[in-house]
Design an enzyme around this catalytic site. Structure first.
Site, PDB file in Angstrom:
ATOM      1  CB  CYS A 130      -0.896  -0.010   0.984  1.00 51.40           C
ATOM      2  SG  CYS A 130      -1.650  -1.586   1.633  1.00 51.40           S
ATOM      3  N   GLY A 244      -0.873 -18.417  -7.775  1.00 54.83           N
ATOM      4  CA  GLY A 244      -1.068 -19.429  -8.673  1.00 54.83           C
ATOM      5  C   GLY A 244      -1.219 -20.786  -8.360  1.00 54.83           C
TER       6      GLY A 244
END
Ligand code: FMN
Length: 307
Positions: A130, A244
């Protein structure tokens, strides 16, 4: 043979090493029609901020070859709403709920950690991907000093296990992991999404409302695996690997690279039962290979892993 599937991630005790990744699983209840939440090692709840966030303008999602680009912009109802309205509903489940937090400043992370140190929250995952509003928007996770500052502020405001969630958008992931460990992180999770974009040739404009977004899914697995491998050689604290994973075989690759637990994100969008299949597949592999304790597999492919 009974396989020991329980793992301890820096004081966070899980019944098995399979978690869901933040932002892809809501707070878990969204998946009740598909799976038995009680069988999961843990649920990492969608990222929370101090104030409610509406998120980015649409389009926010686009599929890419073997991947997903997202620019949700941390849409969430805010920490107070979560504590009052969502958390009480989660206490009836046997699985652990880990809350993912995002702040604009180190102080905000501290306030979030304090507010969330309540029964029902098993650990905090600190999303450092962030921008730091006070440092001109520099992303916390790209600077070892900022990472250390955020992690120590969070540690100073909670007794819960603190998991530092690393961004892959850096040159030296080992340096960042070490900074998190030295600042007191109890565990590390990685990877968050990789910065990417897509362009529409008809409109001749970027597809995502936010222009850039985070790439996830099978397309990023080799990169995530490489980073888990490297971080396992840099720190002694436990690692939660993700990026993934869509099968038990993928999960095993991360464990053999040095991950003590794994998380599944985008895979849930392809197959909402994937977590159940991965838990069963890991158990089956342990039985087939006469592995009594799944933790015995951690780092077997990585001779330089820190022990
Ligand atoms: C739609 C979406 C929303 C996400 N939201 C968050 C979030 O709020 N906080 C966070 O730390 N990571 C977030 N992530 C990153 C995932 O938790 C995970 O690190 C990443 O997607 C890689 O795992 P995967 O390939 O299995 O999805 C999000 C990912 C996606 C696809």
């Amino acid at each position: 043979m009974k396989v020991k599937m329980e793992v301890d991630i820096g004081g966070l005790k899980l019944q098995n090493p399979v978690l869901t990744a933040s932002g892809t699983f809501g707070s878990g209840q969204e998946y009740l029609p598909f799976i038995d939440l009680n069988r999961l090692g843990g649920v990492v709840v969608k990222g929370l901020t101090l104030l409610p966030k509406a998120g980015n303008p649409p389009p926010r999602l686009i599929e890419t070859p073997s991947g997903l680009l997202n620019a949700i912009g941390l849409q969430n109802p805010g920490v107070d709403y979560f504590i009052e309205n969502i958390l009480p509903e989660l206490t009836s489940y046997q699985t652990k709920f880990i809350v993912n937090i995002s702040g604009n400043t180190p102080e905000e992370y501290g306030v979030l950690a304090q507010k969330l140190s309540v029964p029902g929250v098993a650990a905090l995952e600190v999303n450092i991907s962030c921008p730091n509003v006070k440092a001109g928007g520099l992303v916390f996770g790209t600077d070892p000093d900022l990472v250390a500052e955020v992690i120590s502020v969070v540690k100073g405001h909670t007794n819960l296990p603190v998991i530092a969630k690393l961004s892959p958008n850096v040159t030296d992931i080992q340096e960042i992991a070490r900074a998190a460990e030295e600042a007191g992180a109890d565990a590390i999770s990685l990877i968050n999404t990789l910065l990417g974009m897509a362009i529409d040739v008809e409109t001749r404009k970027p597809v995502l409302g936010n222009i850039v977004g985070g790439l996830s899914g099978p397309a990023i697995k080799p990169i995530a695996l490489r980073m888990v491998w490297q971080v396992a050689q840099a720190v002694k604290i436990p690692i939660i690997g993700m990026g993934g994973i869509v099968s038990a075989q993928d999960a095993l690759e991360f464990i053999l690279a040095g991950a003590n637990a794994i998380a599944i994100g985008t895979g849930n969008f392809i197959n909402p039962r994937v977590t159940m299949e991965v838990i069963a597949g890991l158990e089956e592999y342990c039985q087939k290979t006469k592995t009594e304790d799944i933790s015995h597999l951690v780092g077997l492919a990585n001779p330089l892993k820190m022990r």
